[in-house]
Design a protein around this motif. Structure first.
Motif, short mmCIF file in Angstrom:
data_model
loop_
_atom_site.label_atom_id
_atom_site.label_comp_id
_atom_site.label_asym_id
_atom_site.label_seq_id
_atom_site.Cartn_x
_atom_site.Cartn_y
_atom_site.Cartn_z
N THR A 210 0.86 -1.18 0.00
CA THR A 210 0.00 0.00 0.00
C THR A 210 0.90 1.23 0.00
N ARG A 211 0.79 2.04 -1.04
CA ARG A 211 1.67 3.20 -1.21
C ARG A 211 0.92 4.49 -0.86
N PHE A 212 1.62 5.38 -0.17
CA PHE A 212 1.05 6.67 0.20
C PHE A 212 1.88 7.78 -0.43
N LEU A 213 1.23 8.69 -1.13
CA LEU A 213 1.90 9.80 -1.80
C LEU A 213 1.46 11.12 -1.17
N THR A 214 2.42 11.89 -0.66
CA THR A 214 2.13 13.19 -0.07
C THR A 214 3.08 14.22 -0.69
N GLU A 215 2.88 15.48 -0.32
CA GLU A 215 3.76 16.54 -0.83
C GLU A 215 5.18 16.38 -0.29
N ALA A 216 5.31 15.77 0.89
CA ALA A 216 6.63 15.66 1.52
C ALA A 216 7.38 14.40 1.13
N GLY A 217 6.68 13.38 0.62
CA GLY A 217 7.37 12.15 0.29
C GLY A 217 6.43 11.02 -0.08
N VAL A 218 7.02 9.87 -0.29
CA VAL A 218 6.28 8.67 -0.66
C VAL A 218 6.63 7.57 0.34
N GLY A 219 5.61 6.94 0.89
CA GLY A 219 5.83 5.85 1.84
C GLY A 219 5.07 4.60 1.42
N GLU A 220 5.45 3.48 2.02
CA GLU A 220 4.82 2.20 1.69
C GLU A 220 4.62 1.37 2.95
N VAL A 221 3.53 0.62 2.96
CA VAL A 221 3.32 -0.44 3.95
C VAL A 221 3.31 -1.75 3.19
N VAL A 222 4.26 -2.62 3.50
CA VAL A 222 4.37 -3.92 2.86
C VAL A 222 3.80 -4.96 3.81
N ASP A 223 2.66 -5.57 3.43
CA ASP A 223 1.95 -6.50 4.29
C ASP A 223 2.04 -7.91 3.74
N PHE A 224 2.28 -8.87 4.63
CA PHE A 224 2.26 -10.27 4.23
C PHE A 224 2.09 -11.15 5.46
N MET B 169 5.58 -4.05 7.30
CA MET B 169 6.83 -3.30 7.14
C MET B 169 6.51 -1.92 6.58
N VAL B 170 6.92 -0.90 7.31
CA VAL B 170 6.61 0.48 6.95
C VAL B 170 7.91 1.15 6.52
N ARG B 171 7.91 1.73 5.34
CA ARG B 171 9.15 2.34 4.86
C ARG B 171 8.87 3.62 4.09
N CYS B 172 9.85 4.49 4.10
CA CYS B 172 9.80 5.72 3.31
C CYS B 172 10.71 5.51 2.11
N VAL B 173 10.19 5.74 0.92
CA VAL B 173 10.98 5.51 -0.29
C VAL B 173 11.43 6.80 -0.97
N ARG B 174 10.76 7.92 -0.65
CA ARG B 174 11.18 9.23 -1.16
C ARG B 174 10.85 10.29 -0.12
N LEU C 71 10.00 8.78 9.40
CA LEU C 71 11.00 8.07 8.61
C LEU C 71 11.49 8.97 7.48
N GLU C 72 12.74 8.76 7.11
CA GLU C 72 13.31 9.41 5.93
C GLU C 72 13.58 8.36 4.87
N ALA C 73 13.82 8.82 3.64
CA ALA C 73 14.00 7.90 2.52
C ALA C 73 15.05 6.84 2.86
N GLY C 74 14.66 5.56 2.63
CA GLY C 74 15.56 4.45 2.88
C GLY C 74 15.36 3.76 4.21
#
Length: 613
Positions: A78-92, A110-115, A182-185
């Protein structure tokens, strides 16, 4: 009603013993443990305020969300796009395996910031036993334990060794709320473990990625066994994974859907619990799985069916030797009750759990069971001597009992009728019994079976045909059309080009088909004992495609199939029905729909290839 995502705005996770639904807003709003048919841990899908959820989302109010599966897996992003960045929740959910039923199940988030950067809000609000079991909450720096009288869940934090404690973490009325930036990476997250009241163990990010990689490998290795190479490979692969996700591995039983009480009409009362294994669905699935080369799964379903035949040969209460449905472990306690304290999806009450239709007499299940056993036999999955004796008992029962009123395939609650489809499948049961006995030289009263099979055939042609409608009808006391009869040509009762059949298809075209979508029947013309209406039935639409293809109407079949593909959700999943607006309705995802999609695609592929198109 505010607070409820669309039914179609969900993806499915699973570990082959239970499953969870994740909405596009990052909320797990349906999850039962330890099995599909167990009480819920999260049930916000059926009551936004009292059902419980586990949500991860950006803290900002304005964001865009997208969802996808990693290709050829059940890993949901599940990807989230905002003005400040892009984040993802990877579920399994790591796969538990088929050796035995287990009490502990895991959901990894797993929650991560990709941008750029992103601050996430985490809310964990379990409601054990459909919200009827209170719990205590114990918070530590490494995670949380939710502990009820009979149920427990531990939340382990996923983080790096040098992380500080989550910011703004608090407990409010037994629920946990936190924020983390979180920051990118960077990757963090949680591991939900049901059936465990501790101890809490921090999970390192690299260990979580190893669980992720193992889950990806499992699904890709499993899917590599598919033999389907036709025109719609991506859709069939997703349907195959979805059917696998709805299979209870310890027994091989397939649930009709992993959800309960999602409405066939918003605000209506047709809200049934589908977390059980229907003989009908299991039988159809054998065909679909064999068609894609999944012989192990087909064999497991065949064993599940034979186990039910072995267990129930005594006829009780005017029923048959088989129930129409069972729990995933084969037990028969499906007592129906209403959750009065839940409002239902978007106010669609009552909320049913259990299923009161379990004791109905539905004659068609015997034909479907015997047809699947016959299909498995043709693929080398053959019953031994003991199995044949049970099969023979089943066919004998059909020979003795086929000529009686019943409730029918659609589980209507308006009384028994002489349903044409039930008679059709009794003909199939007798025909397949004859074929099995003849092919293997097995002992059987073939003369009687032949006589009864022919009697069923003659009765359907005499009483199931409506001279007025120039079509086969739903039951003998009505001229109502019924799309279940689309299987008449599929099972070999009538040739696809017979004038009586082409006339039936034409009648359905004019009454049950609306821009490629197909209704089961007209409930106003044929009262079914329930209030309200319903949408078009997706299973019937794919069955219509199959019938069109067999009748040689290939352009119409392909157009109908391609149109139906547009009604899938963003992940290629289907519920039970499609509303007039195109909204998906009913329990989700629906095994019946996905197995019918597989069958229709395989039939259409063969006919198009044969025609050189």
């Amino acid at each position: 009603m505010p607070g409820y995502p669309l039914i179609a705005d969900h993806g499915l996770l699973g570990d082959l013993q239970t499953a969870a639904l994740v909405a596009t807003d990052g909320s797990i709003d349906w999850f039962c443990a330890p099995r599909f048919d167990s009480p819920s841990v999260f049930g916000a899908l059926l009551d936004h305020d009292r059902g419980g959820h586990c949500r991860v989302r950006p803290t900002v109010e304005v964001f865009t969300s997208k969802q996808l599966y990693l290709p050829d897996t059940a890993v949901l992003v599940t990807r989230f796009l905002t003005e400040a960045g892009v984040g993802e929740v990877v579920d399994f959910m790591p796969v538990t395996g088929a050796t035995a039923a287990v009490d502990r199940h895991h959901i990894v988030r797993m929650v991560r910031c990709v941008r750029g950067r992103m601050t996430f809000a985490l809310d964990i609000a379990p409601r054990f036993d459909y919200g009827r079991e209170p719990h205590e909450t114990h918070l530590t720096e490494s995670g949380v334990v939710f502990h009820g009288a009979r149920t427990a869940m531990t939340v382990h934090l996923i983080r790096e060794p040098d992380d500080e404690r989550l910011a703004s973490i608090r407990v409010d009325a037994g629920d946990v709320h936190a924020e983390f930036a979180l920051e990118a990476g960077q990757t963090r997250g949680i591991l939900l473990e049901t059936g465990a009241a501790g101890p809490i163990q921090e999970v390192r990010v690299d260990a979580a990625w190893r669980l992720h990689d193992g889950t990806v490998a499992f699904w890709r290795n499993w899917l590599s066994r598919s033999t389907y190479t036709g025109r719609w490979r991506e859709m069939l692969n997703r349907s195959a994974i979805t059917l696998k996700l709805m299979t209870y591995a310890p027994t091989g039983g397939l649930v009709a859907a992993p959800t309960a009480a999602l409405p066939e009409q918003i605000g209506g009362e047709r809200n049934w619990d589908y977390r059980y294994t229907w003989v009908r669905d299991a039988s159809f699935s054998v065909y679909s799985l064999l068609g894609m080369g999944f012989t192990d799964e087909a064999a497991a379903l065949g064993r599940w069916l034979r186990d039910r035949v072995d267990e129930q040969t005594d006829v009780k209460n005017g029923g048959g030797p088989l129930n129409i449905m069972y729990r995933v472990d084969g037990s028969t306690d499906l007592t129906e009750e209403v959750l009065e304290h839940w409002e239902g999806y978007r106010g669609s009450a009552p909320v049913h759990i259990g299923n009161g239709a379990a004791g109905q007499l539905q004659l068609d299940i015997y034909g479907e069971a015997l047809d699947s056993i016959y299909a498995a036999d043709r693929h080398g999955i053959t019953a031994g001597h003991h199995g044949w004796l049970r099969i023979r008992d089943l066919v004998d029962w059909v020979a003795e009992n086929w000529d009686q009123p019943e409730e029918g395939i659609w589980e209507t609650r308006g009384g028994r009728q002489d349903f044409t489809y039930g008679r059709l499948m009794c003909w199939v049961a007798l025909d397949r019994g004859i074929r099995l006995a003849t092919a293997h030289g097995r002992p059987a009263p073939l003369e009687r079976w032949h006589r009864e099979r022919d009697a069923v055939y003659n009765q359907i042609m005499d009483r199931g045909w409506s001279p007025t409608r120039r079509a086969f009808r739903q039951h003998y006391a009505s001229d109502v059309l019924d799309s279940s009869l689309l299987r008449m040509s599929t099972v070999g009762f009538i040739t696809p080009t017979d004038p009586m059949w082409t006339s039936t298809l034409a009648a359905m075209d004019g009454e049950l088909v609306t821009d490629s979508l197909v209704y089961r029947y007209d409930p106003e013309a044929s009262p079914d004992g329930l209030r309200g209406s319903e949408g078009t039935f997706s299973l019937c639409t794919f069955a219509y495609v199959d019938s069109l293809a067999r009748a040689g109407r290939l352009e119409k079949a392909r157009e109908t199939f391609e149109k139906m593909l547009t009604y899938a959700n963003h992940l290629g999943l289907y519920s039970e029905e499609v509303a007039l607006t195109g909204e998906q309705l009913g329990n989700f995802p629906q095994a019946f729909t996905h197995l019918a999609l597989v069958d229709a695609a395989i039939t259409l592929d063969k006919r198009l290839d044969r025609a050189g198109r």
